[in-house]
Design a protein around this motif. Structure first.
Motif, PDB file in Angstrom:
ATOM      1  N   SER A 120       0.827  -1.205   0.000  1.00  0.00           N
ATOM      2  CA  SER A 120       0.000   0.000   0.000  1.00  0.00           C
ATOM      3  C   SER A 120       0.866   1.263   0.000  1.00  0.00           C
ATOM      4  O   SER A 120       0.432   2.310  -0.456  1.00  0.00           O
ATOM      5  N   GLN A 121       2.083   1.155   0.512  1.00  0.00           N
ATOM      6  CA  GLN A 121       2.980   2.297   0.494  1.00  0.00           C
ATOM      7  C   GLN A 121       3.704   2.323  -0.846  1.00  0.00           C
ATOM      8  O   GLN A 121       4.352   1.372  -1.232  1.00  0.00           O
ATOM      9  N   SER A 122       3.580   3.449  -1.562  1.00  0.00           N
ATOM     10  CA  SER A 122       4.247   3.533  -2.852  1.00  0.00           C
ATOM     11  C   SER A 122       5.716   3.882  -2.646  1.00  0.00           C
ATOM     12  O   SER A 122       6.079   4.607  -1.725  1.00  0.00           O
ATOM     13  N   LYS A 123       6.533   3.364  -3.511  1.00  0.00           N
ATOM     14  CA  LYS A 123       7.967   3.628  -3.427  1.00  0.00           C
ATOM     15  C   LYS A 123       8.269   5.009  -3.984  1.00  0.00           C
ATOM     16  O   LYS A 123       7.654   5.454  -4.946  1.00  0.00           O
ATOM     17  N   ALA A 124       9.244   5.667  -3.372  1.00  0.00           N
ATOM     18  CA  ALA A 124       9.658   6.985  -3.860  1.00  0.00           C
ATOM     19  C   ALA A 124      10.462   6.796  -5.143  1.00  0.00           C
ATOM     20  O   ALA A 124      11.246   5.853  -5.278  1.00  0.00           O
ATOM     21  N   LYS A 125      10.282   7.670  -6.084  1.00  0.00           N
ATOM     22  CA  LYS A 125      11.015   7.567  -7.338  1.00  0.00           C
ATOM     23  C   LYS A 125      12.460   7.980  -7.111  1.00  0.00           C
ATOM     24  O   LYS A 125      12.767   8.868  -6.314  1.00  0.00           O
ATOM     25  N   ARG A 126      13.338   7.351  -7.847  1.00  0.00           N
ATOM     26  CA  ARG A 126      14.762   7.616  -7.675  1.00  0.00           C
ATOM     27  C   ARG A 126      15.191   8.899  -8.361  1.00  0.00           C
ATOM     28  O   ARG A 126      16.165   9.517  -7.958  1.00  0.00           O
ATOM     29  N   SER A 127      14.508   9.282  -9.381  1.00  0.00           N
ATOM     30  CA  SER A 127      14.904  10.492 -10.099  1.00  0.00           C
ATOM     31  C   SER A 127      13.651  11.220 -10.593  1.00  0.00           C
ATOM     32  O   SER A 127      12.590  10.634 -10.722  1.00  0.00           O
ATOM     33  N   GLU A 128      13.810  12.482 -10.855  1.00  0.00           N
ATOM     34  CA  GLU A 128      12.699  13.279 -11.369  1.00  0.00           C
ATOM     35  C   GLU A 128      12.897  13.505 -12.856  1.00  0.00           C
ATOM     36  O   GLU A 128      14.024  13.625 -13.333  1.00  0.00           O
TER      37      GLU A 128
END
Length: 142
Positions: A120-128
């Motif tokens: 349920s917790q989404s992973k943070a993206k590594r780059s923008e």
């Protein structure tokens, strides 16, 4: 053997076996489907069970209640679970065959049940990602 000795996966197997006690014979795939329904598990659609976990639960169920199952292996190395007068696991030759086939199989593990809560917790993206207009002034970007 106490109930405390069963891990989370084995408890789910036990619950599924108790719910399927009316059937005389069923496959490992039917048992896994019942486990997935009971625990609302989404991942590993084609997963099987480790024969060690299943054997442990079948022997435990025979001691705990009067529901006895015997395990058999078919030619495709799938486990068949049959009602029997006494609880029994796989034969020695079947264990070796199943163990070698499990190396290439997808197997349900205890960690699959703990990952259900983390999904349920989404992973943070590594780059923008930034879009650059090729017609603009590039000196603005640093």
């Amino acid at each position: 053997m106490n109930g405390n000795e069963l891990n989370l996966l084995e408890e789910k197997i036990l619950e599924a076996l108790k719910s399927l006690k009316e059937k005389q014979m069923f496959t490992e795939a039917i048992l896994v489907k019942k486990i997935r329904d009971i625990s609302n598990l989404d991942g590993k659609k084609k997963a099987g069970l480790s024969y060690k976990n299943l054997e442990k639960v079948v022997l435990y169920l025979g001691q705990e209640s009067d529901i006895y199952y015997s395990l058999h292996l078919n030619s495709a190395n799938d486990i068949l679970i049959k009602k029997a007068p006494a609880a029994s696991g796989l034969s020695a030759e079947a264990r070796v065959r199943r163990q070698s086939s499990e190396k290439t199989m997808s197997i349900l593990t205890v960690s699959d049940f703990s990952q259900k809560k983390n999904r349920s917790q989404s992973k943070a993206k590594r780059s923008e990602r930034k879009k650059i207009n090729i017609h603009s002034n590039f000196e603005d970007f640093e």
